[in-house]
Design a protein around this motif. Structure first.
Motif, mmCIF file in Angstrom:
data_model
loop_
_atom_site.group_PDB
_atom_site.id
_atom_site.type_symbol
_atom_site.label_atom_id
_atom_site.label_comp_id
_atom_site.label_asym_id
_atom_site.label_seq_id
_atom_site.Cartn_x
_atom_site.Cartn_y
_atom_site.Cartn_z
ATOM 1 N N THR A 2 -105.639 -5.350 -19.844
ATOM 2 C CA THR A 2 -104.881 -6.356 -20.040
ATOM 3 C C THR A 2 -106.089 -7.227 -20.487
ATOM 4 O O THR A 2 -107.227 -7.052 -20.513
ATOM 5 C CB THR A 2 -104.611 -7.081 -18.714
ATOM 6 N N ILE A 3 -105.941 -7.957 -21.701
ATOM 7 C CA ILE A 3 -106.926 -9.029 -21.723
ATOM 8 C C ILE A 3 -107.858 -9.271 -20.379
ATOM 9 O O ILE A 3 -109.007 -9.241 -20.995
ATOM 10 C CB ILE A 3 -106.263 -10.342 -22.467
ATOM 11 N N LYS A 4 -107.385 -9.703 -19.735
ATOM 12 C CA LYS A 4 -108.482 -10.462 -18.448
ATOM 13 C C LYS A 4 -108.946 -9.387 -17.844
ATOM 14 O O LYS A 4 -110.489 -9.531 -18.146
ATOM 15 C CB LYS A 4 -107.387 -10.936 -17.444
ATOM 16 N N THR B 223 -109.917 -3.893 -28.911
ATOM 17 C CA THR B 223 -109.744 -3.364 -27.846
ATOM 18 C C THR B 223 -108.589 -3.371 -27.437
ATOM 19 O O THR B 223 -107.818 -2.176 -26.835
ATOM 20 C CB THR B 223 -110.414 -3.733 -26.902
ATOM 21 N N LEU B 224 -107.740 -4.204 -27.209
ATOM 22 C CA LEU B 224 -106.282 -4.434 -27.008
ATOM 23 C C LEU B 224 -105.252 -3.573 -27.444
ATOM 24 O O LEU B 224 -104.207 -3.004 -26.930
ATOM 25 C CB LEU B 224 -105.916 -5.916 -26.410
ATOM 26 N N THR B 225 -105.274 -3.885 -28.892
ATOM 27 C CA THR B 225 -104.736 -2.734 -29.318
ATOM 28 C C THR B 225 -104.111 -1.590 -29.415
ATOM 29 O O THR B 225 -104.021 -0.690 -29.371
ATOM 30 C CB THR B 225 -104.861 -3.210 -30.946
ATOM 31 N N LEU C 166 -110.266 -6.360 -19.632
ATOM 32 C CA LEU C 166 -111.028 -6.524 -21.066
ATOM 33 C C LEU C 166 -112.430 -7.235 -21.515
ATOM 34 O O LEU C 166 -113.217 -7.235 -21.715
ATOM 35 C CB LEU C 166 -109.943 -6.453 -22.549
ATOM 36 N N GLU C 167 -111.822 -8.604 -20.749
ATOM 37 C CA GLU C 167 -112.621 -9.531 -21.081
ATOM 38 C C GLU C 167 -113.991 -8.694 -19.348
ATOM 39 O O GLU C 167 -115.012 -10.351 -19.795
ATOM 40 C CB GLU C 167 -112.267 -10.809 -19.956
ATOM 41 N N ILE D 106 -111.788 -8.601 -28.384
ATOM 42 C CA ILE D 106 -111.011 -7.831 -27.595
ATOM 43 C C ILE D 106 -109.560 -7.479 -28.080
ATOM 44 O O ILE D 106 -108.397 -6.776 -27.448
ATOM 45 C CB ILE D 106 -110.508 -9.471 -26.513
ATOM 46 N N HIS D 107 -109.464 -9.030 -29.536
ATOM 47 C CA HIS D 107 -107.950 -7.722 -29.540
ATOM 48 C C HIS D 107 -107.696 -6.037 -30.189
ATOM 49 O O HIS D 107 -107.051 -5.693 -31.085
ATOM 50 C CB HIS D 107 -107.551 -8.649 -30.862
ATOM 51 N N LYS E 121 -102.583 -0.236 -26.472
ATOM 52 C CA LYS E 121 -101.142 -0.209 -26.571
ATOM 53 C C LYS E 121 -100.938 0.934 -27.040
ATOM 54 O O LYS E 121 -99.855 1.264 -27.360
ATOM 55 C CB LYS E 121 -101.146 -1.570 -26.651
#
Length: 269
Positions: A9-11, A34-36, A13-14, A31-32, A39
């Motif tokens: 989640t974003i939280k 690592t989040l991608t 990865l922060e 973060i955009h 997923k």
């Protein structure tokens, strides 16, 4: 007690930003991105001391020569938690999750003169190296890499193979030495290089055990080691050998090379 869990989640990865700054002294990954990655086949694992994150590994999906693999790009641990086998725990958790997601290999790079990394990657995890990358990342200015070409070994970790899962059978005492090392004031230098036709079953090559110490004490000796090992490692790889093991000593550590086609790199039966 260190706990490991996958970060998705974003939280989650922060939390990586502080470690990225502390370990590499560089701006954190967006973060955009690592989040991608997570997923789309990527795997990020955090190591926690109670609720505080103290380390992580980050890998994304890779594709080359019609093969899919996990590209393990970063592994960082806060300084006070190093040498506690947390890096090994992160890699083994990464292996488990990667197998579950359908991967058969994990690839990553490391500086072949950083023997702590070599010991983990080859001796403990039983990855292999037969690819040498000259100045792989260009000029790097972080504390660990500045001042020398960023040469790298590319590790191929055949995570479901017999080589990784079965007991070791090679007798490393039979390795034919390719060099000799002299120690002056605690600094190793290569004094004799044995020219070989590279036809033996197994070879050994000594490198400095603490390359960062050499870099801080004598940049000229450090550069000599970089260029010498660049040549011999490339010669070995071209002749069909792979680095499979590292044996640490007091001032030096010995790489072990065997013919890659003798390794059981297929799936475990």
């Amino acid at each position: 007690m260190i706990a490991l869990r996958e970060l998705t989640t974003i939280k989650d990865l922060e939390q990586l930003e502080k470690i990225e700054r502390n370990v590499w002294d560089m701006p954190p990954l967006p973060i955009h991105q690592t989040l991608t990655a997570v997923k789309n086949g990527g795997i990020i694992i955090g190591a926690f001391d109670k609720k505080e994150i103290i380390g992580f590994s980050y890998g994304f999906a890779g594709f080359k020569d019609s093969q899919t693999y996990l590209c393990s790009h970063m592994l960082g641990i806060e300084e006070e938690y190093r040498s506690k086998k947390i890096g090994e725990q992160l890699k083994r958790q990464q292996q488990e999750i990667a197998i579950r997601k359908g991967y058969s290999e994990i690839h990553w790079t490391y500086d072949p003169l950083e023997t702590r990394n070599a010991y983990l990657n080859l001796t403990k995890l039983k990855g292999i190296c037969s690819v040498y990358m000259e100045n792989a990342y260009g000029e790097m200015k972080d504390g660990l890499n500045k001042g020398l070409p960023s040469d790298r070994f590319e590790v191929h970790w055949h995570i479901s193979s017999g080589h990784v899962r079965e007991a070791e059978t090679v007798n490393y005492k039979n390795a034919v030495p390719l060099n000799e090392v002299n120690i002056n004031n605690g600094l190793p230098s290569c004094t004799v290089f044995h020219e070989e036709q590279l036809t033996e079953d197994i070879y050994g090559f000594e490198v400095p055990k603490d390359f960062q110490h050499i870099k801080s004490e004598n940049q000229e000796i450090a550069m000599e080691w970089r260029m010498l090992t660049r040549k011999i490692f490339q010669d070995l790889f071209r002749a069909g050998y792979a680095a499979v093991h590292l044996i640490p000593g007091k001032y030096t550590a010995t790489y072990i090379f065997v013919k890659e086609n003798t390794l059981n790199l297929g799936g475990h039966k």
